[in-house]
Design an enzyme around this catalytic site. Structure first.
Site, short mmCIF file in Angstrom:
data_model
loop_
_atom_site.label_atom_id
_atom_site.label_comp_id
_atom_site.label_asym_id
_atom_site.label_seq_id
_atom_site.Cartn_x
_atom_site.Cartn_y
_atom_site.Cartn_z
N TYR A 1 0.80 -1.31 0.03
CA TYR A 1 -0.03 0.03 -0.06
C TYR A 1 0.65 1.20 -0.12
CZ TYR A 1 -3.99 -2.95 0.58
OH TYR A 1 -4.93 -3.82 0.40
N PHE B 1 -10.58 -3.92 11.00
CA PHE B 1 -11.50 -4.02 10.02
C PHE B 1 -11.17 -4.83 8.56
CE2 PHE B 1 -9.64 -0.06 7.86
CZ PHE B 1 -9.03 0.34 8.65
#
Ligand SMILES: CC(C)(COP(=O)(O)OP(=O)(O)OC[C@H]1O[C@@H](n2cnc3c(N)ncnc32)[C@H](O)[C@@H]1OP(=O)(O)O)[C@@H](O)C(=O)NCCC(=O)NCCS
Length: 407
Positions: free
Chosen positions: A133, A407
């Site tokens: 990322y 999450f």
């Protein structure tokens, strides 16, 4: 400084579209293949509670879903206590048959364009692998420190007052009292994510598949905090699952109670901060043994003036920053004037910058977790040493950031 402006080269057979409610079983199938699990119908129903198809993008090839990215809405706390709306990027995967053809890059580009169009100041994620990322502008913003506490030898210092106030409660009672306690914790914890009712229901549903072989949840509650844990009887271990405290008294009282769990040899906590107070509460700090340290949540700044104006700083600061953002082109020059009581950050195209910073490094500094000096030594921040020192003092928070919800 690193460069990354690889173009989006999507194979022509592949199209991107928004997900629909009917996609959920196919999404779960694709996600399960990527992460190595099969979802039961019960699990799927659970997922549906958090699933908003409008927030999911899929890549399709000949009618098959071959790529996914989604997001959850959160509020995230900044140093100083302000909370900003944030997208929590999730469910990212590309089919094994379609990898390294630019599908993730295309999904990320489309998704982040939409975040910007919606005016979101920041996006967040937790990463399966650390090398993915950075190219999309994300930097490590919170850390997980995994520690084992040798319970029998972990005794609180004699001068630490025993203020009591802890009760054992069941899950139904915790469900009633925890949201307010968690909100109070989140308001004072940089990086903390808000939890809505759906999140609470999912986290406390406590299905077999959430237990990793240990017991169902036990909870300890205090007027100013709570802790949820499981017991792994085979390993004589108490696994701390979730803890939120709004006062130091609650923090101490809950740890004192955890350390009183007879028949438990080890208390395992997976999300401690690097300098967690519990070790300083003990007569022998060595009884908190770090067994791992990992990146926790990653942050990507989407709107530099919005996020830098909203946070507070450890010292007065008046600097022009040149932010480099090759992926989204949301960088440029900005003047930041701020301090402990307020801040203002505005575009300053013509001004001469005193520091050049990669947007990834800005994400790492956002919640006060990273050290500007280390980022400078790694080539992600370029400035005179005096400016680096000032940025380091200004961006560091009083409290290490914690996000609190996976999450
Ligand atoms: C990670 C994953 C989504 C990448 O999808 P993909 O379509 O192959 O990625 P892309 O082809 O768009 O690659 C984009 C860039 O990321 C790089 N990249 C992709 N996956 C990477 C990985 N796992 N490690 C390092 N670099 C990676 C590519 O080399 C490419 O680099 P470039 O921009 O310099 O050319 C896919 O491998 C996957 O589904 N993995 C398993 C599930 C997973 O880990 N998901 C992430 C959850 S957080």
């Amino acid at each position: 400084m690193p460069h990354n402006d690889a173009p989006t080269l999507l194979p022509p057979s592949i199209t991107l579209r928004r997900a629909t409610p009917a996609d959920l079983p196919a999404l779960a199938e694709a996600d399960g293949r990527a992460f190595g699990q099969h979802y039961s119908d019960e699990h799927l129903e659970e997922i549906r509670r958090l699933f908003d198809p409008d927030r999911f993008l899929v890549a399709v090839d000949a009618g098959e879903i071959v790529g996914i990215t989604g997001s959850y809405p959160f509020d995230v706390t900044l140093p100083g206590g302000a909370a900003l709306p944030a997208a929590g990027v999730t469910w990212v995967s590309v089919a094994v048959t379609h990898r390294r053809r630019g599908i993730l890059r295309a999904l990320m580009a489309e998704q982040h364009r939409a975040f910007v169009a919606d005016g979101l100041p920041v996006s967040l994620l937790t990463a399966s692998e650390g090398a993915i990322y950075g190219r999309f502008g994300y930097g490590v913003a919170t850390e997980h420190r995994e520690a084992e506490v040798t319970r029998r030898r972990a005794v609180l210092r004699r001068d630490v007052p025993d203020t009591g106030g802890v009760r054992q409660v069941g899950t139904a009672e915790l469900r009633r009292i925890a949201p307010e306690l968690h909100r109070r914790w989140a308001a004072q914890t940089p990086g903390a994510l808000s939890r809505d009712d759906a999140w609470w229901d999912v986290l406390l549903a406590d299905h077999e598949w959430q237990r990793g072989g240990a017991t169902a949840l036990f909870h300890l509650a205090h007027p100013d905090g709570y802790v949820s844990y499981r017991i792994d009887r085979g390993a004589q271990t108490c696994r701390v699952v979730d803890m939120a405290t709004a006062t130091d008294e609650a923090y101490t009282a809950l740890w004192r109670t955890l350390l009183a769990l007879d028949l438990v040899e080890t208390v395992l906590a997976r999300s401690l901060t690097p300098a967690e107070p519990v070790q300083f509460l003990l007569a022998d700090p060595r009884q908190v043994r770090t067994v791992g340290q990992y990146d926790g949540m990653w942050a990507r700044v989407l709107d530099v003036p919005a996020v830098l104006s909203a946070r507070r700083y450890g010292t007065e600061l008046d600097v022009v920053l040149d932010v480099r953002d090759p992926f989204l082109d949301r960088g440029g020059r900005f003047r930041l004037r701020g301090g402990p009581d307020g801040a203002e950050c505005t575009p300053a195209a013509g001004a001469a910058p005193v520091a050049t910073i990669e947007v990834t490094a800005l994400g790492s500094l956002l919640f006060g977790g990273a050290d500007a000096g280390s980022l400078a030594r790694a080539g992600l921040l370029a400035a005179e040493p005096a400016v680096v020192r000032r940025l380091a003092t200004a961006f560091r928070g009083e409290r290490a950031p914690q996000h609190g919800t996976e999450f």
